[in-house]
Design a protein around this motif. Structure first.
Motif, PDB file in Angstrom:
ATOM      1  N   ALA A 109      -3.981  -2.746  11.804  1.00 32.25           N
ATOM      2  CA  ALA A 109      -3.656  -1.740  10.799  1.00 32.25           C
ATOM      3  C   ALA A 109      -2.843  -2.421   9.706  1.00 32.25           C
ATOM      4  O   ALA A 109      -1.849  -3.089   9.993  1.00 32.25           O
ATOM      5  N   LEU A 110      -3.293  -2.276   8.476  1.00 33.71           N
ATOM      6  CA  LEU A 110      -2.610  -2.876   7.330  1.00 33.71           C
ATOM      7  C   LEU A 110      -1.857  -1.765   6.608  1.00 33.71           C
ATOM      8  O   LEU A 110      -2.456  -0.882   5.999  1.00 33.71           O
ATOM      9  N   LEU A 111      -0.520  -1.791   6.708  1.00 35.95           N
ATOM     10  CA  LEU A 111       0.313  -0.748   6.116  1.00 35.95           C
ATOM     11  C   LEU A 111       0.821  -1.241   4.773  1.00 35.95           C
ATOM     12  O   LEU A 111       1.698  -2.105   4.705  1.00 35.95           O
ATOM     13  N   THR A 112       0.270  -0.705   3.702  1.00 34.51           N
ATOM     14  CA  THR A 112       0.475  -1.274   2.368  1.00 34.51           C
ATOM     15  C   THR A 112       1.679  -0.721   1.635  1.00 34.51           C
ATOM     16  O   THR A 112       2.103  -1.304   0.636  1.00 34.51           O
ATOM     17  N   GLY A 113       2.213   0.406   2.065  1.00 30.56           N
ATOM     18  CA  GLY A 113       3.256   1.055   1.278  1.00 30.56           C
ATOM     19  C   GLY A 113       2.690   1.783   0.069  1.00 30.56           C
ATOM     20  O   GLY A 113       3.430   2.370  -0.704  1.00 30.56           O
ATOM     21  N   GLY A 114       1.379   1.712  -0.106  1.00 26.78           N
ATOM     22  CA  GLY A 114       0.710   2.454  -1.171  1.00 26.78           C
ATOM     23  C   GLY A 114       0.678   1.776  -2.517  1.00 26.78           C
ATOM     24  O   GLY A 114       0.108   2.298  -3.468  1.00 26.78           O
ATOM     25  N   GLY A 115       1.297   0.577  -2.642  1.00 32.71           N
ATOM     26  CA  GLY A 115       1.350  -0.086  -3.940  1.00 32.71           C
ATOM     27  C   GLY A 115       0.939  -1.541  -3.865  1.00 32.71           C
ATOM     28  O   GLY A 115       0.282  -1.963  -2.922  1.00 32.71           O
ATOM     29  N   LEU A 145      -2.110  -3.940  16.736  1.00 35.15           N
ATOM     30  CA  LEU A 145      -1.240  -4.722  15.864  1.00 35.15           C
ATOM     31  C   LEU A 145      -1.128  -4.057  14.506  1.00 35.15           C
ATOM     32  O   LEU A 145      -2.143  -3.748  13.877  1.00 35.15           O
ATOM     33  N   PHE A 146       0.104  -3.838  14.068  1.00 36.38           N
ATOM     34  CA  PHE A 146       0.382  -3.282  12.754  1.00 36.38           C
ATOM     35  C   PHE A 146       0.942  -4.399  11.867  1.00 36.38           C
ATOM     36  O   PHE A 146       1.900  -5.065  12.245  1.00 36.38           O
ATOM     37  N   HIS A 147       0.347  -4.567  10.697  1.00 34.82           N
ATOM     38  CA  HIS A 147       0.839  -5.553   9.727  1.00 34.82           C
ATOM     39  C   HIS A 147       1.393  -4.792   8.530  1.00 34.82           C
ATOM     40  O   HIS A 147       0.649  -4.155   7.782  1.00 34.82           O
ATOM     41  N   ILE A 148       2.702  -4.863   8.346  1.00 38.65           N
ATOM     42  CA  ILE A 148       3.377  -4.159   7.254  1.00 38.65           C
ATOM     43  C   ILE A 148       3.468  -5.091   6.046  1.00 38.65           C
ATOM     44  O   ILE A 148       4.082  -6.151   6.119  1.00 38.65           O
ATOM     45  N   LEU A 149       2.856  -4.676   4.944  1.00 36.57           N
ATOM     46  CA  LEU A 149       2.934  -5.474   3.715  1.00 36.57           C
ATOM     47  C   LEU A 149       4.162  -5.117   2.890  1.00 36.57           C
ATOM     48  O   LEU A 149       4.756  -5.978   2.237  1.00 36.57           O
ATOM     49  N   TRP A 150       4.512  -3.840   2.874  1.00 34.27           N
ATOM     50  CA  TRP A 150       5.698  -3.370   2.149  1.00 34.27           C
ATOM     51  C   TRP A 150       6.281  -2.194   2.910  1.00 34.27           C
ATOM     52  O   TRP A 150       5.540  -1.400   3.504  1.00 34.27           O
ATOM     53  N   ASN A 151       7.591  -2.057   2.882  1.00 31.47           N
ATOM     54  CA  ASN A 151       8.211  -0.849   3.405  1.00 31.47           C
ATOM     55  C   ASN A 151       7.921   0.320   2.477  1.00 31.47           C
ATOM     56  O   ASN A 151       7.488   0.144   1.335  1.00 31.47           O
ATOM     57  N   ASN A 152       8.222   1.520   2.955  1.00 25.73           N
ATOM     58  CA  ASN A 152       7.971   2.723   2.179  1.00 25.73           C
ATOM     59  C   ASN A 152       9.217   3.119   1.377  1.00 25.73           C
ATOM     60  O   ASN A 152      10.079   2.282   1.108  1.00 25.73           O
ATOM     61  N   LYS A 153       9.326   4.386   1.025  1.00 25.47           N
ATOM     62  CA  LYS A 153      10.389   4.837   0.124  1.00 25.47           C
ATOM     63  C   LYS A 153      11.774   4.809   0.762  1.00 25.47           C
ATOM     64  O   LYS A 153      12.758   4.512   0.099  1.00 25.47           O
TER      65      LYS A 153
END
Length: 449
Positions: free
Chosen positions: A61-67, A145-153
């Motif tokens: 899972a690629l968690l982009t933070g939306g930006g 596996l979760f890959h976080i690219l950016w944190n959220n707000k």
């Protein structure tokens, strides 16, 4: 192509990561791992993605933070081309054909609309809805596996409670730290910020950074073991459209003449960007030569007080008629106008490890003049892709700008643009990013079996 630049491209191809230390594939001792990853990178650069051996069932899972559209799209394309199946958690801004049509990618628009002109109430509600959707998704997500690219707000929540939630779900979590401690860079650091970052980095199974200096900060200030941190290139930005628009036509559209020496400042406007030093250098240059033009493009980040000071400085210096301002967010489809109208990109930063704007400029073949902070000096080949000046020294910056416009690099700019683009695509290849990233995925997931 000049011999020096050709040699640099050769080094980049042969070594994979010229300035990076990377972690290895699965089930190897740390002492022998680096050579294995290096071999993987070389192989990856010379083979098609299907020829690289790795478990066919990896799903992340690629968690982009939306930006950060360029980085998110580049990473998604690199991973899927390497055979990885991706759940892509994005937003309306990231809902683009190249993702939606990708058969190895499951696009999940959990963030939806992120328009800046929404009311405060609407912004709060949409962030809360997003967190609810994200928490619900994580509970049922198939990827281990979760890959976080950016944190959220909500940084504090993301670094602590949300990370603990992922770990309670038995998820492997990796994180790309584009800034090890942005608060320290922006001079608004606090003990709470440092503690929350320490918690996040400690809970991560692995962390990716972009420079050796960032890795050193991660290990020294946050006590993260070296074996948990890998250095990867900042993948080249190839998502911004580049049409047949010529430099001459771009200059005409922007209102500069063919004889103008156009300097570009592009990106977020914040104190660490050092724009005031560029303004001082520009005023010094104009005292001797009125053909210089300065193009300032970007949006103030955080308080607008810094930009107001800059704007007042421009008025006081009597240079207003030679400055073009676009103080707003620039959509991707308009970006090429500025990079093609400019003759050189200026990065007068006071504090930074690395700059995505530099690589954006390289993607258009635009040379750069950058301050000697972080790893910027390592990313610029003197006289071939740009020049470096002393940080916070406007006179030295003015001198380097003058030197650039008297150099062969500028005299042959149109031909050199193609060489710089080729060099950057080699050195900052997304394939190299994917080779290191997927080897970490494999190691983490294989250890669970």
């Amino acid at each position: 192509m000049t011999p020096h630049l050709r040699d640099q491209r050769s080094d980049a191809r042969g070594q994979g990561m010229a300035s990076a230390s990377v972690e290895p594939a699965a089930r190897r001792e740390v002492g022998s791992q680096r050579s294995e990853v290096s071999d993987q990178q070389s192989a990856f650069g010379n083979q098609t993605p299907s020829s690289v051996l790795r478990p066919p069932s990896i799903r992340v899972a690629l968690l982009t933070g939306g930006g950060d559209k360029p980085y998110a799209l580049g990473m998604a394309a690199a991973l899927t081309s390497a055979g990885i199946h991706v759940d892509f958690v994005g937003s309306d801004d990231l809902s683009v054909p190249e993702l939606l049509a990708n058969p190895r990618l499951n696009f999940l628009n959990l963030r939806g609309d992120q328009r800046e002109d929404a009311s405060t109430k609407a912004k709060v509600l949409r962030v809360l809805k997003y967190y609810a959707r994200l928490i619900g998704y994580a509970a049922k997500a198939k990827p281990r596996l979760f890959h976080i690219l950016w944190n959220n707000k909500f940084q504090l929540f993301d670094c602590t409670l949300l990370m603990l939630y992922y770990k309670l779900l038995s998820k492997r979590v990796v994180f790309t730290a584009h800034n090890v401690n942005a608060g320290k860079r922006d001079r608004n650091d606090s003990w709470l910020n440092r503690i929350s970052l320490k918690v996040q980095y400690s809970l991560c199974d692995h962390v990716f950074v972009h420079t050796d200096g960032m890795k050193s900060e991660m290990t020294s200030e946050f006590r993260i073991p070296e074996s948990k941190v890998s250095v990867i290139p900042f993948g080249i930005n190839n998502t911004v459209p580049s049409t047949s628009l010529s430099s001459a036509e771009a200059k005409r559209q922007l209102g500069t003449s063919g004889g103008d020496k156009a300097l570009l400042f592009f990106g977020n406007i914040a104190p660490y960007k050092g724009l005031e030093y560029l303004i001082s250098a520009f005023a010094e240059l104009l005292n001797k030569d009125r053909s210089y033009r300065l193009i300032i493009v970007g949006k103030p980040k955080g308080s607008e007080g810094y930009w107001k000071q800059i704007h007042q400085g421009i008025a006081r210096s009597g240079i207003r008629d030679r400055v073009i301002e676009r103080i707003e967010y620039i959509p991707d489809e308009e970006t090429e106008l500025f990079f093609k109208a400019a003759d050189v990109l200026i990065l007068p930063y006071t504090r930074v490890f690395q700059s995505g704007v530099l690589f954006l400029g390289y993607s258009f073949g635009l040379p750069a003049i950058a301050s000697d902070v972080g790893t910027l000096k390592k990313e610029i080949i003197e006289g071939e892709t740009g020049f470096v000046f002393k940080p916070q020294d406007s006179s030295d910056l003015a001198s380097k700008i003058d030197k650039y416009f008297r150099s062969e690099l500028f005299r042959n700019l149109e031909a050199r643009r193609a060489e710089i683009k080729a060099y950057a695509n080699d050195r900052y290849s997304w394939h190299k990013v994917a080779a290191v990233t997927t080897s970490i995925y494999s190691r983490l997931l294989s250890s669970d079996r």
